[in-house]
Design an enzyme around this catalytic site. Sequence first.
Site, PDB file in Angstrom:
ATOM      1  N   ASP A  94     -31.048 -21.714 -21.864  1.00 21.66           N
ATOM      2  CA  ASP A  94     -31.604 -23.028 -22.220  1.00 21.66           C
ATOM      3  C   ASP A  94     -30.439 -24.035 -22.259  1.00 21.66           C
ATOM      4  O   ASP A  94     -29.415 -23.776 -22.887  1.00 21.66           O
ATOM      5  CB  ASP A  94     -32.257 -22.884 -23.608  1.00 21.66           C
ATOM      6  CG  ASP A  94     -33.130 -24.065 -23.987  1.00 21.66           C
ATOM      7  OD1 ASP A  94     -33.536 -24.825 -23.095  1.00 21.66           O
ATOM      8  OD2 ASP A  94     -33.418 -24.197 -25.199  1.00 21.66           O
ATOM      9  N   ASP A 116     -28.580 -28.459 -17.308  1.00 27.29           N
ATOM     10  CA  ASP A 116     -28.985 -29.766 -17.831  1.00 27.29           C
ATOM     11  C   ASP A 116     -27.850 -30.759 -17.597  1.00 27.29           C
ATOM     12  O   ASP A 116     -26.912 -30.849 -18.378  1.00 27.29           O
ATOM     13  CB  ASP A 116     -29.319 -29.662 -19.317  1.00 27.29           C
ATOM     14  CG  ASP A 116     -29.695 -31.016 -19.903  1.00 27.29           C
ATOM     15  OD1 ASP A 116     -29.734 -32.006 -19.142  1.00 27.29           O
ATOM     16  OD2 ASP A 116     -29.950 -31.081 -21.119  1.00 27.29           O
TER      17      ASP A 116
HETATM   18 ZN   LIG Z   1     -34.558 -28.607 -24.703  1.00 24.27          ZN
END
Ligand SMILES: [Zn+2]
Length: 333
Positions: A94, A116
């Site tokens: 994540d 990300d």
């Molecule tokens: Zn998140």
Amino acid sequence: MVSYKTLGLVNTKEMFAKAVAGGYAIPAFNFNNMEQLQAIIQAASETKSPVILQVSKGARNYANQTLLRYMAEGAVEYAKELGWENPQIVLHLDHGDSFEICKSCVDMGFSSVMIDASHLSYEENVALTKKVVDYAHQYDVTVEAELGVLAGVEDEVQAEESHYTRPEEVIDFATRTGCDSLAISIGTSHGAYKFKPEQCTRDEKTGRLVPPPLAFDILHEIEAKLPGFPIVLHGSSSVPQEYVDSINANGGKLPDAVGIPEEQLREASKSAVCKINIDSDSRLAMTAAIRKVFVEKPGEFDPRKYCGPARDEMKKLYTHKIVNVLGSDGKAE
Ligand SMILES: [Zn+2]
């Protein structure tokens, strides 16, 4: 180099394709400890729901990345022991924030990673995402990317201001990076305080905050541009008020904690949204259960006597999400 395939894990490719076509979403639950993992696997096994085990940066710092990987491997065997013959379990990084961390997870047996780079410029986001995709795809590991910025705090990911994903960018981004799924920003937010009171209205009867609705118009515009492409929602805890009340009644202090209403997540699950991230809700379930034991049985000092009830409460929560919100039960028979 360890391949996730030898660990009995799967990547997200097939489960996302089925979820988009079938109008449901796969739960992505974060885990940091054994009780949480047991609760997730018990709930997924009993409901036969595909499940994504997520490891955040905070989890890696807290529990150690290697240990978490072995726990996920153990989870596959545990699921089989519970009678789930063909467990569909993804081990997912994540919010990976660099090529190096994504590579280290691919190399140690993760079946899916998120890069990300949404805080970088658009072109830098494209370049870094593509670099991760090129590496991960050699090993059949799927990659989630992010466009747009979510507000809120999640472990070490935080942003003051959100900005919605720009639908005009998604085709170019997905084509140039080759990513397998895309996290978008349509008004969800990290943490248990997703909205400031001034962003909300207040329910006259209950005095509770009512959050602003998700931007379904943006979601539908994105779906129209990328038909069938898997979309991910982060920061999608609902912050159940019964947990907040129970925590506050037992000495806690969570004023005005508010999340995304479950009806809106149920609605989103029917669209191309095929992965919904839920973390804060399980923290709340665990904390509510532990605080209750501490208040009701102040003489208790065996951790199993408060971690056990916490595990049961988390399992109840995960089962509820799978069956009543995401609709993923029975999709991994
Ligand atoms: Zn998140």
